[in-house]
Design a protein around this motif. Structure first.
Motif, PDB file in Angstrom:
ATOM      1  N   LEU A 134       0.830  -1.209   0.000  1.00  0.00           N
ATOM      2  CA  LEU A 134       0.000   0.000   0.000  1.00  0.00           C
ATOM      3  C   LEU A 134       0.867   1.262   0.000  1.00  0.00           C
ATOM      4  CD1 LEU A 134      -3.092   0.257   0.103  1.00  0.00           C
ATOM      5  CD2 LEU A 134      -2.934   0.590   2.547  1.00  0.00           C
ATOM      6  N   GLU A 135       1.995   1.169   0.695  1.00  0.00           N
ATOM      7  CA  GLU A 135       2.874   2.327   0.801  1.00  0.00           C
ATOM      8  C   GLU A 135       3.472   2.692  -0.561  1.00  0.00           C
ATOM      9  OE1 GLU A 135       5.449   1.861   4.100  1.00  0.00           O
ATOM     10  OE2 GLU A 135       6.004   3.976   4.136  1.00  0.00           O
TER      11      GLU A 135
ATOM     12  N   PHE B 123      -3.484   2.351  -3.552  1.00  0.00           N
ATOM     13  CA  PHE B 123      -4.621   1.501  -3.204  1.00  0.00           C
ATOM     14  C   PHE B 123      -5.013   0.466  -4.271  1.00  0.00           C
ATOM     15  CE2 PHE B 123      -9.090   0.414  -2.835  1.00  0.00           C
ATOM     16  CZ  PHE B 123      -9.122  -0.066  -1.540  1.00  0.00           C
TER      17      PHE B 123
ATOM     18  N   LEU C 296      -7.947   7.260   0.914  1.00  0.00           N
ATOM     19  CA  LEU C 296      -7.135   6.064   0.653  1.00  0.00           C
ATOM     20  C   LEU C 296      -5.863   6.489  -0.080  1.00  0.00           C
ATOM     21  CD1 LEU C 296     -10.021   3.715  -0.562  1.00  0.00           C
ATOM     22  CD2 LEU C 296      -8.805   3.547   1.599  1.00  0.00           C
ATOM     23  N   PRO C 297      -4.762   5.733   0.080  1.00  0.00           N
ATOM     24  CA  PRO C 297      -3.516   6.117  -0.596  1.00  0.00           C
ATOM     25  C   PRO C 297      -3.722   6.195  -2.115  1.00  0.00           C
ATOM     26  CG  PRO C 297      -3.153   4.276   0.886  1.00  0.00           C
ATOM     27  CD  PRO C 297      -4.617   4.478   0.818  1.00  0.00           C
TER      28      PRO C 297
END
Lengths: 510, 165
Positions: free
Chosen positions: B100-101, B105, B151-152
């Protein structure tokens, strides 16, 4: 009395707002789906949805969870009756006579009796809840920290005794939960405990990833252990749903008995909905003029237990609202939800937030009515949920857990916690541990610590002063008896057996 | 199967005892305070001591040869376990924060869901691909567009936002 009626009417006025009706509807539908699906119980569903309730107000979250809890109780009975699959533990007893009735072509009658019984039980338990909570909350306002500590200890010990299984394992789970609760900054001194220099741990281990991991991820891991099996689905025509006059006549007394029994058992710590079904079944069998019919499709064997498990749900709310102490794992999650919304349940909550309390009570009633109206006509739709392949359902649950945990704090540590506790929950279940006491202890832990430290400060470190207060003493006596009585009973039984053997001449006298 | 269960029980008992010992020793270093004024270490020390005692008793019980009459909560026999799926799903949940990083997303959710779907039904990898894609995009739409969750986001997410207006 007039004040109660006015408050309840006010609660109904709020609960009947479209937005709350919508939450109640979603809750009952979700709960029914969860109840239908074997493996995923109300506890897992509540844990999975915990983070999403943050988007709702506290009343909305409580209404949603009440709907899930009641819905799951009802949904579980549907698959028990139609397919002999208990959707969750509280529906196991319903399989015995419910499935037999289905085999005899009376599935529709069993489903209707179960729905009506659940509705009656829900109504009775809500009336009981109103009366007992207000009475208990008034008394609880006079409690001090020693009393709250004693209630917490008593609740945990009774939970260990009544949950069944190994006492040692249950104690380990409780202590693990307590240990997790001590991580983070000490609330009195501000000193960090077990943080190991990790800044995020100073706020403590969040309840959410632990609950979602232990119940959500662990449930998925347990479910994927075995190869997939899709159940052939049985359906019921709408015309078959009506019981005969004789079936109604036999069911109503069982429903009322089950409701009262269920509510009383719901007040006791432990898996009360499950225990209540067994007690109700035994009670019905003893009272029946034809006990031989039980196990062969006796309608009382469906009506009693199904009413009991629903009434137990209402009963379980009593200690939470009146004392602020959850006695069941599901209530621990409800408490966690309230705390996430910045509320502390207890006697003061009813005084300071009467709207919330009465709205939840009213919405419980509405939720029960929705279940009655919706579930019977939709019974075939819900049963078809069992056809959803596990290989699609399980990744969806994992995804919901991952997004759910991430959305709260946008924390990667929380996601790691979710994975770790998912594995921990799975591993512990695999060797026979029941993980529910861990969650309960984690929620009660901070309250126990606070009340113990406050009690010691108040009494000047005098333990006797803490124990010998009348309510505390009574509770500690109950704790003592909980452990002593089974031992005494066992030794009496043993000596009776020995005496009988001696009389029969199997063992010679010394 | 029985042997597997016994081995798992022993591993669990050792891990629990190890954790209890570590917790107890860590709590020992904290300030206990006095009975009148209990410090931050009091509850951890009580909890740690009791946990150490209980886990030691559990370890002894597990290591002791089994007697016929002993009553213990046992996990039901589960048949052949699908270890690939279990560890795969666990790996996915562990890998998700890291993915995720960097992957943001949609890409990371797609990757994780696709792996899980394939692990659970290896014969339908093409269907799994489209299902995973649908779930990743669908969940982004539900959570980001409808529920307003942050969300990312990267290139794909921005593209979706532009398409969605």
């Amino acid at each position: 009395m007039l004040e109660i009626s006015q408050s309840l009417l006010h609660g109904f006025a709020i609960a009947l707002q479209p937005v709350y009706l919508y939450y109640a509807l979603i809750g009952t539908i979700l709960g029914t789906i969860v109840g239908v699906l074997p493996g995923l119980g109300p506890l897992g569903a509540m844990a999975i949805l915990l983070s999403f309730t943050l988007k709702l107000d506290a009343a909305g979250a409580m209404i949603l969870f009440a709907g899930i809890y009641y819905g799951a109780m009802y949904g579980g009975s549907t698959t028990s009756i139609l397919l002999n699959i208990p959707g969750e533990a509280a529906s196991v007893v319903t399989c015995i006579d419910g499935y037999k009735m289905a085999q005899k072509g009376r599935a529709g009658a069993a489903l209707t009796v179960s729905a009506v019984g659940s509705f009656i039980a829900g109504t009775i338990s809500i009336l009981g809840l109103m009366g007992v909570v207000l009475f208990l909350a008034d008394i609880a306002l006079r409690f001090g920290p020693p009393e709250f500590f004693a209630i917490g200890v008593c609740g945990l010990v009774l939970l260990v005794r009544l949950t069944g299984g190994s006492i040692l394992q249950a104690f380990i789970m409780i202590l693990l939960g307590m240990a997790l609760a001590t991580v983070g900054m000490d609330f009195l001194t501000g000193i960090g405990r077990f943080t190991f220099g990790i800044h995020e741990l100073e706020q403590g281990i969040d309840f959410l990833p632990v609950a979602m991991g232990i119940f959500g991820i662990a449930e998925v891991l347990t479910a994927v252990e075995q190869k997939e099996f899709i159940q052939p689905v049985k359906t019921v025509g709408l015309r078959e749903l009506l019981p005969t006059r004789e079936e109604w006549r036999r069911s109503f007394p069982a429903m009322f008995r089950g409701s009262i029994l269920g509510f009383i058992i719901g007040l006791v710590p432990g898996p009360s909905p499950v225990i209540s079904t067994f007690v109700s079944y035994i009670c019905e069998k003893r009272l029946s003029k034809n006990p031989g019919e039980f196990g062969e499709g006796a309608i009382e064997g469906v009506a009693g237990p199904e009413s009991a498990n629903n009434a137990a749900v209402g009963g379980a709310y009593v200690p939470l609202f009146a004392l602020g102490i959850p006695f069941t794992p599901a209530m621990a999650i409800v408490l966690g939800t309230l705390m996430l919304h910045g509320l502390t349940p207890g006697p003061n909550l009813i005084k300071t937030k009467p709207d919330l309390f009465w709205t939840v009570i009213a919405s419980m009633y509405i939720g029960n009515f929705m279940l009655l109206v919706l579930n019977l006509p939709l019974v075939n739709v819900f049963v078809r949920i069992l056809k959803v392949p596990q290989n699609i359902l399980m990744p969806v649950i994992v995804l919901i857990c991952l997004i759910g945990v991430y959305t709260v704090n946008a924390s990667y540590l929380d996601l790691l916690m979710l994975a770790v506790f998912g594995f921990v929950g799975y591993a512990l279940r695999g060797v026979g541990f029941q993980v529910a006491p861990l969650i309960l202890a984690m929620v009660i832990g901070p309250m126990l610590e606070t009340s113990l430290r406050q009690s010691l400060s108040i009494t000047g470190g005098n333990l006797a002063g803490m124990i010998l207060r009348p309510i505390c003493l009574a509770l500690y006596i109950i704790v003592g008896l909980t452990f002593a009585l089974p031992v005494v009973w066992k030794s009496i039984k043993k000596s009776r057996l020995l005496r009988r053997s001696q009389i029969q001449g199997k063992i010679p006298d010394k | 199967m029985e042997r597997d269960n016994r081995r798992n029980e022993k591993i669990t008992a050792f891990v629990l005892f190890g954790f209890a010992l570590f917790y107890f020793l860590s709590s020992w270093r904290m300030k206990m305070g006095s009975p009148r004024n209990p410090g931050p270490g009091l509850i951890p020390l009580i909890t740690g001591s009791l946990l150490l005692l209980c886990t030691a008793a559990y370890l002894i019980r597990v290591l002791r040869p089994k007697s016929g009459g002993r009553k213990e909560e046992k996990a039901p026999p589960r048949g052949e376990k699908n270890y690939g799926a279990i560890f795969g799903i666990l790996g996915c949940t562990l890998a998700y924060p890291f993915l995720l990083e960097y992957g943001k997303f949609i890409a990371s959710t797609f990757a994780v869901v696709y792996v899980m779907l394939v692990l659970l039904k290896p014969s339908r990898s093409l269907l799994s691909f489209f299902l995973a894609l649908g779930m990743a995009v669908g969940s982004f739409v539900i959570f980001s567009f409808l529920l307003g969750v942050a969300l990312p986001s990267g290139f794909l997410e921005d593209l979706l936002f532009r398409i969605g207006g």
